[in-house]
Scaffold this active site. Structure first.
Site, PDB file in Angstrom:
ATOM      1  N   ASN A 202       0.761  -1.201   0.082  1.00  0.00           N
ATOM      2  CA  ASN A 202      -0.100  -0.045  -0.017  1.00  0.00           C
ATOM      3  C   ASN A 202       0.959   1.216  -0.133  1.00  0.00           C
ATOM      4  O   ASN A 202       1.792   1.465   0.866  1.00  0.00           O
ATOM      5  CB  ASN A 202      -0.867   0.038   1.152  1.00  0.00           C
ATOM      6  CG  ASN A 202      -2.036   0.940   1.031  1.00  0.00           C
ATOM      7  OD1 ASN A 202      -1.914   2.088   0.570  1.00  0.00           O
ATOM      8  ND2 ASN A 202      -3.071   0.822   1.748  1.00  0.00           N
ATOM      9  N   CYS A 207      -5.013   0.891  -1.481  1.00  0.00           N
ATOM     10  CA  CYS A 207      -5.827  -0.294  -1.020  1.00  0.00           C
ATOM     11  C   CYS A 207      -6.812  -0.546  -1.868  1.00  0.00           C
ATOM     12  O   CYS A 207      -7.312  -1.619  -2.189  1.00  0.00           O
ATOM     13  CB  CYS A 207      -6.404  -0.573   0.488  1.00  0.00           C
ATOM     14  SG  CYS A 207      -7.238   0.886   0.986  1.00  0.00           S
ATOM     15  N   HIS A 454     -11.297   1.321   4.001  1.00  0.00           N
ATOM     16  CA  HIS A 454     -10.262   0.495   3.474  1.00  0.00           C
ATOM     17  C   HIS A 454     -11.022  -0.825   2.638  1.00  0.00           C
ATOM     18  O   HIS A 454     -12.061  -1.060   2.952  1.00  0.00           O
ATOM     19  CB  HIS A 454      -9.882  -0.486   4.927  1.00  0.00           C
ATOM     20  CG  HIS A 454      -8.666  -1.297   4.475  1.00  0.00           C
ATOM     21  ND1 HIS A 454      -7.542  -0.862   3.775  1.00  0.00           N
ATOM     22  CD2 HIS A 454      -8.419  -2.462   4.791  1.00  0.00           C
ATOM     23  CE1 HIS A 454      -6.824  -1.902   3.480  1.00  0.00           C
ATOM     24  NE2 HIS A 454      -7.301  -2.894   4.244  1.00  0.00           N
ATOM     25  N   ASP A 471      -5.512  -8.648   1.226  1.00  0.00           N
ATOM     26  CA  ASP A 471      -5.808  -7.455   2.186  1.00  0.00           C
ATOM     27  C   ASP A 471      -4.153  -6.629   2.091  1.00  0.00           C
ATOM     28  O   ASP A 471      -3.429  -6.826   3.060  1.00  0.00           O
ATOM     29  CB  ASP A 471      -5.955  -7.714   3.635  1.00  0.00           C
ATOM     30  CG  ASP A 471      -6.421  -6.398   4.288  1.00  0.00           C
ATOM     31  OD1 ASP A 471      -6.253  -5.454   3.698  1.00  0.00           O
ATOM     32  OD2 ASP A 471      -7.021  -6.628   5.516  1.00  0.00           O
TER      33      ASP A 471
END
Length: 1117
Positions: A202, A207, A454, A471
């Protein structure tokens, strides 16, 4: 947005800052409401059940009167741990409320403590709860990072505005939901080893991009098409989107660790600011695919994007009573499905193809048949192999004029049958032989609120039963329930805290929910989930990445073996000559720019000298090495030569002797003496009386400083003993008078003192490694000829000088020119040099604006005339220092302008169809009446006694008529259009039953089968009389707007209240709909003129701000 601390972690979409923790026990009393709940999200693959999450409510009274920089909540306990909330009521060096979760007892916890928590904060809107500002994140807390959160949580302007609903009765309500999770060792977790896949790093707020890129990568057909895009070995990844995407996909496929996306975002043309600005996944998806589609043209993979994602639907309008049907075929790459009011995907598709009846006032105008009752709808001609469904989780709330997130429960199936109910979604011309049965491939999730959050993705790459969560850098195995059911959204009920009592169950909204779904048609599965291997990858790409990997492995190996080696940095006279006066001015050398040797620690130093002999061509017997030492005044100088005993030691032993701090480097100065024939000779013996001095020469005429050599002097000797030698080194005559100065230090300020030539070196406190600067003596009568007549003044200048990049305020992204200035320059000094650069005589017409280091934009408010003392004050933004200044040249002097208010007013002429923009400048204490009087001197009026009025127009609606006595100082024309016009005679003499109403133009737009009202054109007022019918009003409107009969006959008229049209008949009494006489607030009700918007767009329209969530995605290359 900039991530400022702690480095190098970059958190989600917002600037995450861990402030310095200052434990204080002076907590204000707060209301505590803690409700226990089941653990909703246990950490991946953790067998131990996590403690339940809790909610904490903090009512902060007398909020506007808080006068402390930091304010702590009462301590609350979650998961057996003590927590509290830390806020900065006036912002932590930003113009936003700052809020953090703090470990309350961090100072007393045992060494090495760590805990991991997922948490969300909300500032509650006490008027409309759904407009509460909510953000969530997660963090592993430890002694170094004992608090974590959001530096810009929400703008202070919104928080402190009582009309917004966040500050009610001077009370702010903050809610925190905290879930403590089992501590995971993120450093040791290996995504590739655990799952076979790697994540994406990131960059700060990317993200949303990472989740989309992972989804596209795991569509193998798409990946193969990207690999087959033509690229060459000469292409640069930072300038070629195809090559950057190929490189990224290759690394995702073959790398063992997480992959960076910086090369890709550079290829988009993004700067750092773009990477810290959260965008919309849907928009990025469309823009990226459009770019790739364009770059695939005339290549072997042309049309690949269409083949994957393109489907077609048919918009139709079919008359009920006559044989007339209008159809229009349109393509789509994704479908936007309603979430609000729909329980699942099928309900959304039902709504999508829902038939709308056009009847009554809303009849359809069919060619040859006139107005007819009709059915209007959408049916699908074909669906694509890869179906992308964008769920409308965000929508615009017209009542609050803001975006809101829809967190309603919305289900989506593992298998989606779009042929159900005998193909109700399909058009008659659809190919019924194609089976539209789809398998769920990806679920993109948004966790958080409309103000930020997020993104991550659940993907099953091969359509097996195994799901994976992507993630950012972390990839974990997940079960189907986590990927599907837990992403439906909706509410979750907390269990009762006191079983047996009749407590009302407490529900909380789940802010993590699906935002985009990707389905793959089962019949196309073999084609889409194809094999992609090395044969699909260009050789030059493999070679390029192989080199990158080898370089990475080499660095990794060096790092792993670093403890076995010592880095020796050897500075020589040559380095001092090359650097002093060019790269550096203070001290002697930049050690990062000298020759480095990587030597095994066990090697004897004498063996190292042999290597030096080979590299530099200096015999071992001619080498003498000096150790450097850092002095108390932070200068770095050669301190003493190595002893023969030290040279007999190993390199590793010598490094430990020379470095009191743990450092793998050994810094040395190599002294080499030359004979008369300029050949190397062994260095002379050095006694305690001998002092090694280094000499710099300053030329005040050329403003140059350079290194001229070094000498050994006797401590009992005097400078007079070496004057002739110094003149020789400088190239001066033997008897030229010179002045000597000792360079003592340069931080925080320069200290350079005159040396008395009559004192001994010892008396002048000179020692080994000291620096003497000298110059020709400047006669007193010549001092004024030079900017910097002596060494101290020149070194002061060098220490404070700064290259400032000047940009025109009209072109804030481009440097116009650079100027070398001094940090000590005053406001007048800076303006004078700028005026000289641009050839401006009147300095007072220059206006400067500082740079915002966080947004990389000019600050909204310019610098006032002589409003700052020095250049440094212009360049500092909170704790950041910039080197950028913006300038503009005004048409009047700045001091005069500061006393004036400038307004841009659009004047609508009564006698002609023309609008002219006028810039009005008046003293700030002037009124609206003064503005109108000034306008009268500039415009052509219909008659000399015409009266004017000033209106506030926004999005083609009139929001306000300014009273003539209102002060102009508070009027803002940055976002609203100010419109001036003559007051029609009929409005001046309203009868007791007359009404002054708003009349706006509008069109209806169908967005995914949902009607939206869009206003356009110029709004206006109209007088309506008691009992006047619509047909009479229409006649007056047509005359006023000069619309031809043929066009006017197509217009429809409606009464609109809160955005809902109610169509009027010619016989309707218009005044009966408008019961209010005043016009303030009447923009909520207006007479709408529905017709096509054929007018050219005016360039003067007001700056219509997009919501922060809707930042446009731009890919520039």
């Amino acid at each position: 947005m900039t991530v400022t601390s702690p480095a190098p972690i970059a958190q989600e979409d917002d600037e995450m800052l861990v402030p310095h923790s200052e434990i204080t026990d002076n907590h204000q009393p707060v209301e505590v409401v803690v409700a226990q709940a089941e653990a909703a999200n246990t950490l991946e693959n953790e067998p131990v059940e996590d403690p339940p999450p809790s909610r904490f409510t903090w009512r902060i009274e007398n909020f506007s009167r808080l006068n402390t920089k930091k304010h702590y909540s009462e301590v609350f306990i979650v998961g057996g741990y003590r927590w509290r909330i830390l806020i900065f009521p006036k912002g932590n060096n930003v113009d936003h409320l700052s809020m953090y979760l703090d470990v309350a007892d961090s100072a007393s916890l045992p060494y090495g403590w760590s805990r991991y928590a997922q948490f969300s904060f909300a500032v509650i809107n006490q008027v409309h709860n759904k407009y509460s500002v909510r953000k969530d994140t997660q963090h592993q807390f430890n002694a170094r990072e004992s608090d974590w959160g959001f530096t810009p949580f929400m703008p202070l302007g919104e928080l402190y505005d009582p009309s917004r609903g966040y500050l009610v009765n001077d009370t702010v309500v903050v809610e925190a939901e905290v879930a403590v999770r089992g501590v995971v060792d993120y450093l040791s977790y290996d995504s590739k080893k655990e799952t076979g896949y790697v994540g994406l790093k990131n960059q700060g707020a990317t993200c949303y991009m990472n989740s989309l890129l992972q989804t596209l990568f795991h569509i193998p057909y798409f990946r193969k098409a990207v690999y087959h895009m033509p690229t060459t070995e000469n292409d640069m990844t930072s300038a070629s989107i195809p090559l950057a995407l190929q490189s990224l996909f290759y690394k995702l496929q073959y790398s063992d660790s997480s992959v960076a996306t910086k090369e890709l975002t550079k290829s988009f043309g993004w700067d750092t600011y773009d990477s810290f600005m959260q965008h919309d996944v849907q928009e990025l998806n469309r823009v990226l695919c459009e770019k790739l589609e364009d770059k695939m043209k005339e290549t072997v993979v042309e049309g690949s994007i269409q083949q994957l994602f393109e489907g077609h639907h048919m918009n139709y309008i079919e008359c009920i009573n006559v044989d007339y049907k209008s159809t229009r075929k349109e393509s789509f790459y994704d479908l936007q499905l309603d979430v609000k009011g729909c329980c699942d995907v099928y309900a959304s598709f039902n709504k999508y193809v829902e038939v709308e009846r056009l009847e009554g006032d809303n009849k359809y105008h069919a060619e040859q048949y006139g107005l007819q009752d009709a059915r209007k709808g959408v049916l699908f001609i074909d669906f694509p192999p890869v179906l992308q469904l964008q769920l409308k989780r965000f929508e615009y709330d017209f009542m609050q004029d803001t975006m809101v997130k829809i967190n309603d429960r919305y289900e989506f199936p593992l298998q989606l049958d779009l042929d159900n109910e005998n193909g109700k979604y399909l058009s008659p011309e659809a190919d019924r032989r194609v089976r539209n049965l789809y398998m769920l491939h990806s679920v993109l999730v948004h966790s958080g609120g409309v103000h930020g959050g997020h993104y991550y993705a659940y993907i099953r790459p091969t359509l097996s039963d195994q799901w994976y969560k992507f993630d950012d850098e972390r990839v974990t195995k997940e079960d189907m329930k986590r990927a599907l059911e837990e992403q439906y959204g909706g509410e979750e009920e907390l269990p009762q805290t006191n079983p047996g009592f009749n407590n009302t169950p407490f529900k909380f909204t789940k802010y993590s929910n699906a935002y985009m779904l990707v389905y793959i048609r089962e019949s196309d599965k073999e084609k889409i989930i194809c094999n992609v291997d090395e044969k699909d990858i260009a050789e030059h790409l493999k070679e390029r990445l192989k080199r990158e990997q080898e370089e990475k492995e080499h660095k990794k190996k060096e790092k792993a073996e670093a403890h076995l080696y010592t880095i020796i940095k050897v500075a020589r006279d040559n380095d001092l000559v090359e650097q002093i006066g060019k790269n550096i001015y203070f001290d002697l050398v930049d050690h990062d720019k000298v020759k480095c040797f990587r030597i095994q620690k066990q090697i004897p130093f004498n063996r190292f000298k042999e290597e030096v002999a080979q590299v530099f061509g200096i015999p071992v017997q001619c080498q003498r090495f000096w150790l450097w030492a850092k002095r108390q005044n932070h200068t770095y100088r050669p301190n003493r030569p190595l002893t023969s005993l030290e040279e007999a030691q190993s390199v590793g032993q010598l490094r430990e002797v020379s470095n009191k701090v743990h450092n793998a480097e050994l810094k040395l100065f190599l002294e080499v003496e030359l004979g008369l024939d300029m050949q190397c000779i062994p260095p002379p013996n050095k006694t305690k009386e001998d002092i090694l001095l280094f000499f710099k020469l300053y030329d005040p005429e050329k403003e140059e400083l350079r290194y001229v050599g070094r000498l050994f002097v006797k401590s009992t000797g005097k400078p007079t003993d070496i004057l002739s030698k110094l003149n020789e080194m400088a190239g001066y005559g033997p008897d030229d008078e010179i002045e000597l100065f000792e360079e003592i230090k340069f931080e925080p300020n320069v200290m350079c003192e005159h040396i008395d030539k009559k004192l001994t070196f010892r008396a002048s406190q000179l020692e080994d490694g000291d620096i003497v600067c000298f110059q020709k003596a400047v006669p007193a009568e010549s001092v004024d000829k030079f900017h910097y007549p002596d060494v101290p003044s020149f070194l002061d200048y060098v220490h404070n000088r700064l290259v400032v990049h000047f940009r025109s305020l009209e072109r804030p992204k481009e440097d116009d020119f650079c100027l070398e200035l001094s940090k000590l320059h005053t406001y007048d000094d800076v303006v004078e040099r700028l005026a000289h650069q641009i050839g401006l005589d009147d300095l007072s017409k220059i206006r400067l604006t500082s740079h915002n280091c966080y947004s990389q934009q000019p600050k909204p408010h310019p610098i006032k005339y002589r409003g700052v003392d020095h250049l440094t004050d212009m360049l500092v933004h909170y704790n950041q220092t910039s080197d950028i200044l913006y300038y503009e040249v005004l048409d009047i002097p700045l001091p005069e302008l500061q006393g004036l208010k400038t307004l841009k007013v659009a004047f609508h002429y009564a006698t002609k169809d023309e609008i002219t923009i006028y810039t009005i400048r008046l003293p700030k204490q002037s009124t609206v009446g003064d503005v109108l009087d000034d306008l009268k001197t500039k415009v052509e009026l219909s008659h000399p006694n015409a009266e004017l009025r000033l209106l506030e127009v926004f999005y083609h609606k009139i929001y306000k008529i300014f009273p003539p006595n209102e002060r102009i100082e508070s009027i803002n024309d940055q976002y609203w259009t100010l419109r001036a016009e003559e007051i029609p005679e009929e409005e001046k003499n309203l009868g007791p039953h007359d009404r002054l109403i708003h009349v706006y133009h509008f069109t209806k737009e169908m967005t995914q089968n949902q009607m939206q009202i869009q206003n356009f054109g110029e709004p206006f007022f109209l007088v309506i009389h008691e009992g006047e019918t619509l047909v009479e009003v229409k006649t007056r409107i047509q005359k006023k707007l000069l619309v031809p009969d043929g066009e006017f006959s197509k217009w429809k008229f409606a009464f609109l209240s809160l955005g809902r049209p109610e169509y009027l008949q010619d016989t309707d009494i218009v005044s009966s709909r408008f019961q209010r006489r005043d016009v303030y607030g009447a923009w909520e009700q207006y007479l709408g003129l529905e017709h096509a918007d054929n007018a050219p767009k005016r360039t003067y329209s007001a700056n219509q701000n997009r919501h922060a969530f809707e930042k446009p995605v731009k890919i520039y290359n």
